[in-house]
Design a protein around this motif. Structure first.
Motif, PDB file in Angstrom:
ATOM      1  N   SER A  47       0.850  -1.187   0.000  1.00  0.00           N
ATOM      2  CA  SER A  47       0.000   0.000   0.000  1.00  0.00           C
ATOM      3  C   SER A  47       0.886   1.237   0.000  1.00  0.00           C
ATOM      4  CB  SER A  47      -0.889   0.016   1.247  1.00  0.00           C
ATOM      5  OG  SER A  47      -0.095   0.169   2.420  1.00  0.00           O
ATOM      6  N   GLU A  48       0.316   2.378  -0.300  1.00  0.00           N
ATOM      7  CA  GLU A  48       1.091   3.610  -0.358  1.00  0.00           C
ATOM      8  C   GLU A  48       1.778   3.906   0.968  1.00  0.00           C
ATOM      9  OE1 GLU A  48       0.480   8.377  -1.367  1.00  0.00           O
ATOM     10  OE2 GLU A  48      -1.137   6.941  -1.738  1.00  0.00           O
ATOM     11  N   LYS A  49       1.058   3.643   2.066  1.00  0.00           N
ATOM     12  CA  LYS A  49       1.619   3.891   3.397  1.00  0.00           C
ATOM     13  C   LYS A  49       2.785   2.943   3.677  1.00  0.00           C
ATOM     14  CE  LYS A  49       0.291   4.139   8.280  1.00  0.00           C
ATOM     15  NZ  LYS A  49      -0.823   3.978   9.256  1.00  0.00           N
ATOM     16  N   GLU A  50       2.613   1.672   3.352  1.00  0.00           N
ATOM     17  CA  GLU A  50       3.671   0.683   3.581  1.00  0.00           C
ATOM     18  C   GLU A  50       4.878   0.953   2.699  1.00  0.00           C
ATOM     19  OE1 GLU A  50       1.092  -3.307   4.788  1.00  0.00           O
ATOM     20  OE2 GLU A  50       1.271  -2.718   2.674  1.00  0.00           O
ATOM     21  N   TYR A  51       4.610   1.344   1.461  1.00  0.00           N
ATOM     22  CA  TYR A  51       5.699   1.620   0.529  1.00  0.00           C
ATOM     23  C   TYR A  51       6.511   2.832   0.992  1.00  0.00           C
ATOM     24  CZ  TYR A  51       8.122   2.532  -3.878  1.00  0.00           C
ATOM     25  OH  TYR A  51       9.081   2.753  -4.824  1.00  0.00           O
TER      26      TYR A  51
END
Length: 872
Positions: free
Chosen positions: A365-369
């Protein structure tokens, strides 16, 4: 019986014997017998093929470059079947343009020279191939399009400028020598036609039964004919033996089916616009393999190399693309080295590999990335290529094994993240941050190295330089960017495995060594004493005295200061200062580390220079004056047309480490403590009966600060809000660059003054005063402690008198000495306005500076003297 076998039988049984007969009558009789036999065993189509071959041979001149070719001997080598010992096959596609007589004579000359290793097939058997079989197959530069077809492989060659213009469409097929049994990889060649290669990692199932006893090739060149090609059958050759060796390996070893490595059973299961970047990875990067092989083969023949580059139309943009492909291959190799090492030391085996690692990051996800990217960003200082070299050798029972293992694991994750960015976010090597890369002002070497040297921490630097500059690469105390493409050191640096790049051998401790900057107190000072001003991105801070680095540039945001260290061509090494942690990320150190020429002392000096510029720009007032602003212009020493706001005199960053210099630095650093304690924002309990200010509570609300009952918010105290003391004004008017660094001329001036007697020093001061426009009329050190008296006429005709005291002291001048000078000067009667100047070889104490500022006394210290400033 195969057609080729029938024809070889006829040649061996009849044709060769005809050549030995003495009379025409005997030869005619033998020819008739051969003709009758050929009608008996050949089909009509085979007979036409045979006659065409004989016709071609009859037209040849049997000469090349003035040398005769033995036509009978060459026929023995040029059998219809591919001979088992043949390693190079020449042929032409029927109907191809060009002088076929010249082409075949040239091929036969090579056959005779190779004595069996080369074979000329002339025009192999013609076959019809439907255009639908290959029209939808993607085309990649230097990669031979291959697919399973009938009882073998269909190979689609796209022709080549060199072949079409210079080679009369004579094709050359190179068959790979026998593989060594150990360490067979997917990059091993199967065969090569002209400059297009088929490798073991092609998505072909080498276990197919059609490869059991032979390799049947259906070859077509759409530029010659879209539906007519040739058929070549290879048996008992090194190619066949190599294919059988590949059968012992699976796709996990060859990496020839990336979609299966990421968990899919079928190629079509990989979805998205960029799916081809995974599925056709090896075909995409093949051009880089071709380029490196050409470099190695032609490194001693620059003229031929240039011809090949021109014929292949290799522009700077093409070199940038080749560099991108080369970087991806190196990333693949580096990841697999680390993955294999990690897997070998894990109790539970896993399927960690390059392709599923890229896919893992792409699926976040964008947050994880973002979290993963920041971790890689901040940990980059821990990584270097020595971890991929033969130098790394950490025994499992070592005390540092766990720590080293974890660092290697993190480095592997970083390389995978970088590979994911390069593969999916760069428009196949043409853009950074969705901005096109401009290669006009780059050298050819820069273009090839751009992607190899661009780390994730360099993306801001690339933006600062408008995507038209390349990162700097060091090896063996040399800038690789400055080298010619054919230089052996560049070729070694361009290889796709770190082991092949000839890095110096280092100890394990050196690989994981952490850099400890000695000047962190300067960074702390910059943050604590900041005036609140930010770096202007168009500013350029010059460096003098370094053979490689010429200046610094900065970009600042709320949390970081991005620094680029530049050479004369604006190539850069990136560094980052984290304002919250008040420390560098030491990204530059990880690159300096690869060149043994950069000692720890050298790196300390470089970081001290950067820290001093940050401190000066953050702390000093009147920055244009103090930091030596010299206008908006093109900096001297740079090969660029770009204009900058140029700061700082070009002072050397080589440190003076004498006792006097160390004392001077410590004295100045103590000044910092006088101004530390700028008030931080905080919550404070109110005395009984007091209420919070509405303004303060509103500030707290805007800043999301919770205020408990009976408390108030106290905002941060900023520089300049409550004015500055005179001592702070002096402190903020001094540049660290003028304290820490010196030029050769300054060093020479220091040595000269330091060796003077008191009398010699007074004479020296006399000359200094005259150089500043004064007319000395009296030298009388006995009279009132005043050493020099001088006059100057103002523009309006008025007169002013200068009274000077000179002290050749080594210790700081105390307030009493300045006070005594002032008292003696007050008793002196002079013409016009009276001015006072105190000249000392040493520094002035804070009390002396404060007293002089109060009474308008000009102070000239040793720094002013050795820098030869003007005083008025």
């Amino acid at each position: 019986m195969q057609t080729e076998t029938k024809l070889d039988y006829l040649n061996k049984k009849y044709t060769h014997k005809i050549n030995d007969l003495k009379t025409d009558e005997e030869r005619k009789k033998a020819a008739q017998i051969m003709l009758d036999k050929s009608r008996e065993i050949l089909t009509e189509e085979e007979s036409i093929y045979h006659k065409n071959r004989l016709f071609i041979e009859s037209r040849l001149t049997c000469q090349h470059n003035g040398k005769e070719i033995d036509q009978y001997k060459v026929r023995e080598y040029n059998t219809q079947n591919v001979r088992s010992e043949a390693k190079i096959l020449y042929f032409r596609i029927p109907g191809a343009k060009g002088n076929y007589v010249e082409a075949y004579d040239r091929a036969n000359s090579a056959v005779m020279g190779a004595k069996g290793k080369v074979q000329n097939l002339y025009e192999p058997q013609t076959v019809n191939i439907s255009y639908d079989e290959y029209c939808d197959e993607p085309v990649y530069k230097k990669s031979l399009t291959a697919k399973r077809y009938k009882d073998g492989l269909l190979l689609v060659i796209r022709g080549h400028a060199f072949v079409k213009k210079k080679g009369d469409n004579l094709m050359m097929m190179l068959l790979r020598e026998d593989y060594e049994e150990n360490n067979i990889t997917g990059t091993y060649k199967i065969l090569k036609i002209n400059q297009e290669t088929l490798r073991a990692n092609s998505d072909i199932d080498w276990n197919d039964k059609c490869f059991d006893n032979q390799l049947v090739l259906y070859i077509i060149d759409p530029d010659v004919h879209k539906t007519k090609g040739v058929k070549i059958i290879i048996r008992k050759n090194s190619v066949n033996r190599n294919i059988h060796k590949l059968r012992k390996l699976d796709f996990k070893s060859l990496y020839n089916k990336p979609w299966e490595l990421i968990g899919y059973n079928d190629k079509s299961s990989v979805k998205g616009k960029t799916s081809f970047l995974i599925n056709d990875f090896w075909k995409i990067v093949e051009e880089a393999n071709w380029f490196l092989e050409t470099l190695v083969e032609q490194q001693n023949d620059p003229k031929l190399f240039k011809i090949l580059m021109n014929l292949n139309k290799i522009s700077k943009k093409e070199l940038l693309s080749i560099g991108w492909k080369a970087s991806l291959i190196e990333l693949f190799n580096s990841v697999q080295i680390l993955a294999d090492m990690l897997n070998n030391n894990l109790q539970e085996k896993n399927n960690n590999n390059f392709f599923n690692g890229i896919t893992h990051f792409d699926r976040l996800s964008e947050k994880e990335y973002t979290k993963a990217a920041l971790e890689a960003f901040y940990n980059f200082k821990d990584y270097n290529k020595f971890m991929l070299s033969d130098s790394l050798n950490i025994p499992p029972n070592s005390e540092k094994f766990v720590e080293s293992f974890n660092t290697c694991f993190d480095y592997c994750r970083y390389l995978l993240l970088k590979a994911r960015v390069l593969l999916f976010d760069t428009d196949q090597g043409t853009s950074v941050n969705k901005m096109s890369i401009n290669t006009e002002e780059m050298s050819e070497t820069d273009c090839l190295l751009f992607w190899r040297e661009l780390e994730l921490c360099d993306y801001v630097s690339a933006s600062m330089h408008q995507y038209k500059r390349c990162p700097l690469m060091f090896r063996d105390d040399k800038v690789i960017n400055n080298m010619d493409i054919l230089d052996p050191l560049f070729i070694d640096s361009f290889r796709f495995t770190v082991q092949g790049q000839n890095l110096p051998k280092v100890a394990n401790d050196k690989i994981f060594e952490q850099f400890k900057f000695e000047g962190k107190h300067i960074l702390q000072e910059a943050i604590e004493q900041t005036t609140g001003y930010c770096f202007h991105e168009s500013g350029y801070f010059q460096i003098r005295g370094d053979e490689i680095f010429k200046g610094l540039r900065f970009r600042e945001d709320e949390s970081r200061i991005y620094i680029t260290i530049l050479d004369k061509n604006e190539r850069y090494i990136s560094e980052i200062f984290d304002k919250k942690k008040c420390d560098f990320l030491y990204t530059a150190y990880s690159k300096f580390k690869l060149s043994p020429d950069f000692s720890v002392t050298c790196m300390q000096d470089m970081y001290m220079k950067i820290a001093s510029v940050i401190r000066d720009f953050k702390v000093v007032i009147e920055r244009d004056r103090v930091l030596g602003f010299s206008g908006y212009r093109t900096p001297k020493g740079l090969n660029t047309s770009t204009k900058y706001y140029v700061y700082l005199p070009r002072v050397s960053y080589k440190r003076d480490r004498s006792k006097d210099q160390v004392r001077k630095e410590k004295e100045f650093e103590k000044q910092n403590r006088n101004f530390v304690g700028s008030r931080r924002a905080h919550v404070r309990k109110l005395p009984d009966g007091y209420k919070s200010s509405k303004v303060q509570m509103l500030l707290a609300k805007k800043l999301n600060v919770y205020i408990p009952p009976n408390y108030t918010y106290v905002k941060e105290s900023k520089y300049g809000e409550n004015g500055m003391s005179k001592r702070e004004i002096v402190y903020r008017s001094k540049s660290l660059n003028g304290i820490f660094y010196y030029t050769k001329s300054e060093k020479s001036e220091f040595d000269k003054i330091n060796g003077m007697s008191p009398a010699g020093f007074e004479e020296y001061c006399h000359k200094i005063i005259e150089k500043n426009g004064w007319k000395v009329y009296k030298n009388n050190p006995i009279d009132g402690g005043i050493d020099v008296r001088a006059l100057k006429e103002n523009k309006d005709g008025s007169i002013k008198t200068l009274l000077v005291q000179c002290k050749h002291w080594r210790k700081p001048i105390p307030p009493g000495a300045v006070r005594d000078f002032k008292a003696g000067a007050d008793d002196e009667k002079v013409d016009g306005v009276k001015e006072l100047m105190f000249i000392s070889f040493s520094k002035f104490s804070p009390g002396a500076k404060e007293y002089a500022l109060k009474h308008n006394i000009i102070l000239v210290d040793g720094d002013d003297l050795i820098e030869r400033r003007k005083y008025d």
